[in-house]
Design a protein around this motif. Structure first.
Motif, short mmCIF file in Angstrom:
data_model
loop_
_atom_site.label_atom_id
_atom_site.label_comp_id
_atom_site.label_asym_id
_atom_site.label_seq_id
_atom_site.Cartn_x
_atom_site.Cartn_y
_atom_site.Cartn_z
N PHE A 6 0.83 -1.20 0.00
CA PHE A 6 0.00 0.00 0.00
C PHE A 6 0.87 1.26 0.00
O PHE A 6 0.65 2.18 -0.78
CB PHE A 6 -0.92 0.02 1.23
CG PHE A 6 -1.81 1.22 1.29
CD1 PHE A 6 -3.09 1.17 0.78
CD2 PHE A 6 -1.38 2.41 1.85
CE1 PHE A 6 -3.93 2.28 0.82
CE2 PHE A 6 -2.20 3.53 1.90
CZ PHE A 6 -3.48 3.47 1.37
N LEU A 7 1.86 1.30 0.89
CA LEU A 7 2.70 2.49 1.01
C LEU A 7 3.56 2.73 -0.23
O LEU A 7 3.76 3.88 -0.64
CB LEU A 7 3.57 2.40 2.26
CG LEU A 7 2.80 2.42 3.59
CD1 LEU A 7 3.75 2.22 4.76
CD2 LEU A 7 1.98 3.69 3.75
N PHE A 20 2.17 1.51 14.16
CA PHE A 20 1.53 0.36 13.51
C PHE A 20 2.58 -0.50 12.81
O PHE A 20 2.59 -1.73 12.96
CB PHE A 20 0.48 0.87 12.51
CG PHE A 20 -0.34 -0.18 11.83
CD1 PHE A 20 -0.88 -1.26 12.50
CD2 PHE A 20 -0.62 -0.06 10.46
CE1 PHE A 20 -1.67 -2.22 11.86
CE2 PHE A 20 -1.39 -1.00 9.81
CZ PHE A 20 -1.93 -2.08 10.51
N ALA A 21 3.46 0.14 12.08
CA ALA A 21 4.52 -0.59 11.37
C ALA A 21 5.40 -1.37 12.36
O ALA A 21 5.75 -2.53 12.10
CB ALA A 21 5.37 0.38 10.55
N GLU A 22 5.72 -0.77 13.48
CA GLU A 22 6.51 -1.46 14.51
C GLU A 22 5.78 -2.69 15.03
O GLU A 22 6.39 -3.74 15.22
CB GLU A 22 6.83 -0.51 15.66
CG GLU A 22 7.86 0.54 15.31
CD GLU A 22 8.02 1.60 16.40
OE1 GLU A 22 7.49 1.42 17.53
OE2 GLU A 22 8.68 2.62 16.12
N GLU A 23 4.47 -2.57 15.27
CA GLU A 23 3.67 -3.70 15.74
C GLU A 23 3.71 -4.85 14.74
O GLU A 23 3.64 -6.02 15.12
CB GLU A 23 2.22 -3.28 15.97
CG GLU A 23 2.03 -2.32 17.12
CD GLU A 23 0.65 -1.71 17.17
OE1 GLU A 23 -0.30 -2.26 16.57
OE2 GLU A 23 0.51 -0.65 17.81
N LEU A 24 3.82 -4.50 13.46
CA LEU A 24 3.83 -5.50 12.39
C LEU A 24 5.23 -5.99 12.05
O LEU A 24 5.39 -6.93 11.27
CB LEU A 24 3.18 -4.92 11.12
CG LEU A 24 1.72 -4.50 11.25
CD1 LEU A 24 1.29 -3.75 9.99
CD2 LEU A 24 0.83 -5.71 11.50
N ASN A 34 11.76 2.77 7.10
CA ASN A 34 12.95 3.37 6.49
C ASN A 34 13.44 2.58 5.29
O ASN A 34 14.33 3.03 4.58
CB ASN A 34 14.07 3.52 7.52
CG ASN A 34 13.68 4.51 8.60
OD1 ASN A 34 13.10 5.54 8.32
ND2 ASN A 34 14.00 4.17 9.84
N SER A 35 12.86 1.42 5.06
CA SER A 35 13.25 0.58 3.92
C SER A 35 12.26 0.75 2.78
O SER A 35 11.19 0.16 2.79
CB SER A 35 13.31 -0.89 4.32
OG SER A 35 14.26 -1.10 5.31
N GLY A 36 12.59 1.57 1.82
CA GLY A 36 11.78 1.70 0.63
C GLY A 36 10.67 2.73 0.66
O GLY A 36 10.20 3.16 -0.38
N VAL A 37 10.22 3.11 1.85
CA VAL A 37 9.13 4.09 1.94
C VAL A 37 9.47 5.20 2.93
O VAL A 37 8.60 5.76 3.57
CB VAL A 37 7.78 3.42 2.30
CG1 VAL A 37 7.25 2.57 1.17
CG2 VAL A 37 7.88 2.64 3.59
N SER A 38 10.73 5.54 3.05
CA SER A 38 11.17 6.52 4.05
C SER A 38 10.59 7.91 3.82
O SER A 38 10.48 8.69 4.75
CB SER A 38 12.69 6.59 4.10
OG SER A 38 13.21 6.93 2.83
#
Length: 167
Positions: free
Chosen positions: A117-118, A144-148, A153-157
């Protein structure tokens, strides 16, 4: 199982599986009706039958969480945005804790869907095709990203610039 019991269970499974935004409430309602309600059948359900009903709730949670992370849904009436996925994912995790269910399979699917999505969002907004549809702050997205287990910072920074402001 006799036909009547099968039909009762299938009816309640269907209600849980297609319960809208509240699969856990639908599950508890189904169990209450089947086991305890004065006007219900007052069944004794096996662990297998209970798990079948729980799985219907898991499938519905999966559907509503991923729905808002599929970019193709963004222009449709069913789309609620990333913020809704965050809320539903956290509800799912709480549900899993209560029901002693391992959330890791769905967690991986959600992580993958978030990244896709991002990437799409970053590409489309960067090309000035439209304004961003991200409806959460960068802080909320990052948490949310951390929970997942997703590293933003990888590809969508650059995605922070397209999130809602913290104000």
């Amino acid at each position: 199982m006799n036909d009547n019991l099968t039909e009762l269970l299938e009816n309640e499974w269907y209600l849980v599986r297609h319960s809208g935004e509240t699969p856990e409430i639908a599950l508890h309602s189904a169990i209450y009706y089947l086991i305890r309600a004065k006007d219900g059948p007052r069944l004794v359900l096996s662990e297998e039958q209970m798990n079948w009903l729980r799985q219907a709730a898991v499938e519905r949670f999966s559907e509503i969480i991923l729905r808002d992370l599929h970019h193709v849904n963004s222009g449709t009436p069913i789309y609620r945005g990333i913020s809704r996925s965050i809320i539903n994912y956290r509800r799912f995790c709480t549900f899993c804790e209560r029901q002693n269910i391992d959330p890791s399979r769905l967690r991986q699917q959600v992580a993958e869907a978030l990244i896709v999505f991002l990437v799409i969002e970053l590409a489309e907004v960067s090309e000035a095709k439209r304004l961003s549809i991200i409806n959460c702050t960068y802080h909320e997205l990052q948490k949310f990203a951390e929970e997942l287990g997703v590293d933003l910072n990888s590809g969508v920074s650059d995605i922070a610039a397209f999130c809602l402001s913290n104000q």
